[in-house]
Design an enzyme around this catalytic site. Structure first.
Site: not given
Ligand code: F6R
Length: 233
Positions: A63, A130, A132, A137
């Site tokens: 990414d 979180n 991800h 996300e």
């Protein structure tokens, strides 16, 4: 689907994962997706110090932040500083993201095509606080492909921890569907702060709210966790 969880003491984590990574990259022609961030850093340092060699390997960067190229928090800069610059020779091929192009959708399509040429033998991943994976996300669908994404506030904070002097609002990432097509997946998780989210990902409901929970659909996933990260499993 089943998954292997390998729990290691914190002081053995980098050595052990670097060793299995080296075994993997000693096989010529491997196609690897690599993450950046804090978790893989010690693994990469140990891999490089132990004679790790990517000269037979194609590396895809997982990414990238929508940050100005050259800054230290860019994923390409982190991969270079943490791994590539420490190796005796560059990888056979390195595929990164051009975030400066006016057509980011085409850039994501190019990444999908490059991956589709031979698939990914192994996707190495970390997990965000979180849940991800990559920059997929919460809310990301299981069949998502490589695309431009808006970043969660926690991910923007992460970029600041990596040394970003501007706050990235967006990024580009391989999709969850793209990652699930890899022949093998290794999820690296360290530290007590990740214990709760790792337990949710592996034992909670499979849900887009915890994107890493979808990894359980893969037939060949190994979770490499240190004892602190595994403490709620
Ligand atoms: C980085 C990436 C992210 C990180 C995750 C954990 O390329 O894809 O998903 O793996 O945010 O980051 P650290 O390891 O810094 O806790």
């Amino acid at each position: 689907m089943s998954f292997n969880v390998r729990v290691l003491s914190a002081d053995r984590f980098a050595d052990r994962v670097a060793m299995v990574l080296k075994e993997r990259t000693d096989e010529p022609g491997q196609r690897l997706c690599l993450p950046t961030g804090s978790t893989p850093k010690p693994v990469y340092a140990t891999y490089a110090a132990g004679g790790g060699d990517l000269t037979g390997t194609t590396v895809f960067l997982l990414d990238e932040f929508g940050l100005t190229p050259g800054g230290p928090a860019r994923c390409d800069a982190m991969l270079d500083a943490d791994l590539l610059a420490r190796l005796a020779a560059p990888p056979a091929r390195l595929v990164t993201w051009d975030t400066t192009t006016p057509d980011l959708t085409a850039e994501c399509g190019r990444m999908e095509e490059e991956i589709a040429e031979g698939g990914l033998d192994l996707a190495l991943l970390g997990i965000g606080m979180n849940g991800h994976i990559g920059m997929n996300e919460p809310g990301s669908p299981v069949d998502s492909r490589s695309r431009v994404v808006d970043l969660h506030p926690a991910t923007v904070e992460g970029a600041a921890r990596y040394g970003a002097d501007e706050a990235p609002a967006w990024g580009v990432t391989l999709g969850i569907g793209t990652l699930l097509e890899s022949r093998s997946i290794w999820l690296l998780v360290t530290g007590s702060a990740k214990a709760e989210i790792l337990a949710k990902a592996l034992k909670g409901p499979e849900t887009p709210q915890v994107p890493a929970s979808f990894l359980r659909r893969h037939g060949d996933i190994t979770v490499w966790a240190d004892e602190e990260a595994a403490s709620q499993l």
